[in-house]
Design a protein around this motif. Structure first.
Motif, mmCIF file in Angstrom:
data_model
loop_
_atom_site.group_PDB
_atom_site.id
_atom_site.type_symbol
_atom_site.label_atom_id
_atom_site.label_comp_id
_atom_site.label_asym_id
_atom_site.label_seq_id
_atom_site.Cartn_x
_atom_site.Cartn_y
_atom_site.Cartn_z
ATOM 1 N N GLU A 66 0.825 -1.196 0.000
ATOM 2 C CA GLU A 66 0.000 0.000 0.000
ATOM 3 C C GLU A 66 0.868 1.258 0.000
ATOM 4 O OE1 GLU A 66 -3.728 1.988 2.481
ATOM 5 O OE2 GLU A 66 -3.200 -0.116 2.765
ATOM 6 N N ARG A 67 1.954 1.230 0.767
ATOM 7 C CA ARG A 67 2.846 2.389 0.824
ATOM 8 C C ARG A 67 3.432 2.697 -0.550
ATOM 9 N NH1 ARG A 67 8.149 2.497 1.093
ATOM 10 N NH2 ARG A 67 8.270 0.273 1.630
ATOM 11 N N TYR A 69 2.132 1.908 -3.526
ATOM 12 C CA TYR A 69 1.082 2.407 -4.411
ATOM 13 C C TYR A 69 0.763 3.869 -4.102
ATOM 14 C CZ TYR A 69 -0.241 -1.492 -7.356
ATOM 15 O OH TYR A 69 -0.249 -2.455 -8.340
ATOM 16 N N GLU A 70 0.812 4.214 -2.825
ATOM 17 C CA GLU A 70 0.557 5.612 -2.466
ATOM 18 C C GLU A 70 1.668 6.521 -2.984
ATOM 19 O OE1 GLU A 70 -0.066 5.266 1.711
ATOM 20 O OE2 GLU A 70 -2.221 4.863 1.494
ATOM 21 N N ARG A 71 2.917 6.036 -3.000
ATOM 22 C CA ARG A 71 4.009 6.815 -3.589
ATOM 23 C C ARG A 71 3.790 7.001 -5.081
ATOM 24 N NH1 ARG A 71 9.958 4.951 -2.030
ATOM 25 N NH2 ARG A 71 10.379 6.856 -3.227
ATOM 26 N N LEU A 73 0.952 7.018 -6.572
ATOM 27 C CA LEU A 73 -0.153 7.964 -6.713
ATOM 28 C C LEU A 73 0.320 9.409 -6.588
ATOM 29 C CD1 LEU A 73 -3.049 6.181 -4.807
ATOM 30 C CD2 LEU A 73 -3.174 7.073 -7.144
ATOM 31 N N GLN A 74 1.222 9.656 -5.656
ATOM 32 C CA GLN A 74 1.766 11.004 -5.503
ATOM 33 C C GLN A 74 2.437 11.457 -6.801
ATOM 34 O OE1 GLN A 74 4.386 10.927 -2.135
ATOM 35 N NE2 GLN A 74 2.738 10.702 -0.656
ATOM 36 N N LEU A 92 -4.960 -0.268 -5.807
ATOM 37 C CA LEU A 92 -4.843 -0.029 -4.368
ATOM 38 C C LEU A 92 -6.078 -0.572 -3.654
ATOM 39 C CD1 LEU A 92 -3.369 1.213 -1.954
ATOM 40 C CD2 LEU A 92 -4.436 3.415 -2.536
ATOM 41 N N ALA A 108 -11.145 3.736 -2.285
ATOM 42 C CA ALA A 108 -10.262 3.729 -3.453
ATOM 43 C C ALA A 108 -11.042 3.398 -4.724
ATOM 44 C CB ALA A 108 -9.132 2.726 -3.253
#
Length: 232
Positions: A66-67, A69-71, A73-74, A92, A108
């Motif tokens: 998850e971490r 995928y969030e990067r 996304l940023q 995600l 999401a």
């Protein structure tokens, strides 16, 4: 070496298909060591983080996946890439679903659906509808799940995607069976089966046959059930 790294997504896909996860991670490590193809905020960077997240999710390392995928996304949000953002959000959501974080998964999927609607991306909308239907069904909200499945079904018909249509019909029949609407469920299963037979989709045919067998048992018709199970 350089050409190989530049073409890393295709190599990565081949390794994933062969379940060669250790080799996938080695390839990603090469990229992390400063290959010029991995430019900050580039599509390549986003793909690399998403790829690593996907591997970690398959290994059930949910938090790390998850971490990453969030990067990713940023990165795409900084570059205003809505289609990539929707794709990442959908994936995600899958990770959160598998990690049993259902509310976060729904958030999401819902955000991804809104983006796909803005983009008029029909296939992406259908994918999100299917995922939201699974969440609703898990929560016992069968009517809500049916609404999502019917929306996906209409999209597949618009796209003339017959395998997608058959899949959606099967999902709809499963929900109708869960409601005890056995007559409707059987009719919809048969519609799905017809499409799968026309497409020579043996896996789809087998799935529907098994479902029809379960339906026969629910209806108190063991001989009918056995006949379907034998065809499964």
């Amino acid at each position: 070496h350089d050409a190989g790294l530049q073409a890393w997504p295709a190599t990565f896909d081949r390794l994933v298909e062969g379940w060669q996860y250790e080799e996938c991670q080695q390839l990603l490590c090469l990229l992390k060591r400063g290959d010029e193809a991995l430019v900050p905020n580039s599509a390549n960077t986003m793909l690399a983080w998403a790829a690593e997240g996907m591997i970690l999710s398959r290994l059930a390392h949910w938090d790390e996946a998850e971490r990453l995928y969030e990067r990713a996304l940023q990165t795409v949000r900084a570059g205003s890439q809505p289609e990539n953002e929707a794709w990442l959000l959908s994936n995600l959501g899958n990770i959160r679903y598998l990690a049993d974080r259902r509310e976060a998964a729904q958030a999401a999927y819902t955000e991804a659906l809104a983006l796909y609607q803005q983009l008029d991306h029909l296939l992406g909308q259908a994918l999100c509808r299917n995922n939201l239907a699974n969440l609703a069904a898990d929560a016992g909200e069968v009517e809500r799940a049916i609404e999502h499945v019917q929306a996906a079904l209409e999209i597949y018909r618009t796209l003339q995607d017959q395998n997608g249509e058959a899949m959606a019909l099967t999902n709809l029949a499963n929900l109708q069976q869960a409601q005890g609407d056995w007559t409707a469920a059987k009719a919809v299963y048969m519609a799905a089966l017809t499409i799968y037979e026309e497409q020579d989709n043996i896996h789809g045919e087998a799935q529907v046959m098994g479902n029809l067998g379960l339906l026969g048992l629910n209806q108190g018709e063991p001989e009918t059930a056995i006949a379907y199970f034998r065809r499964d």
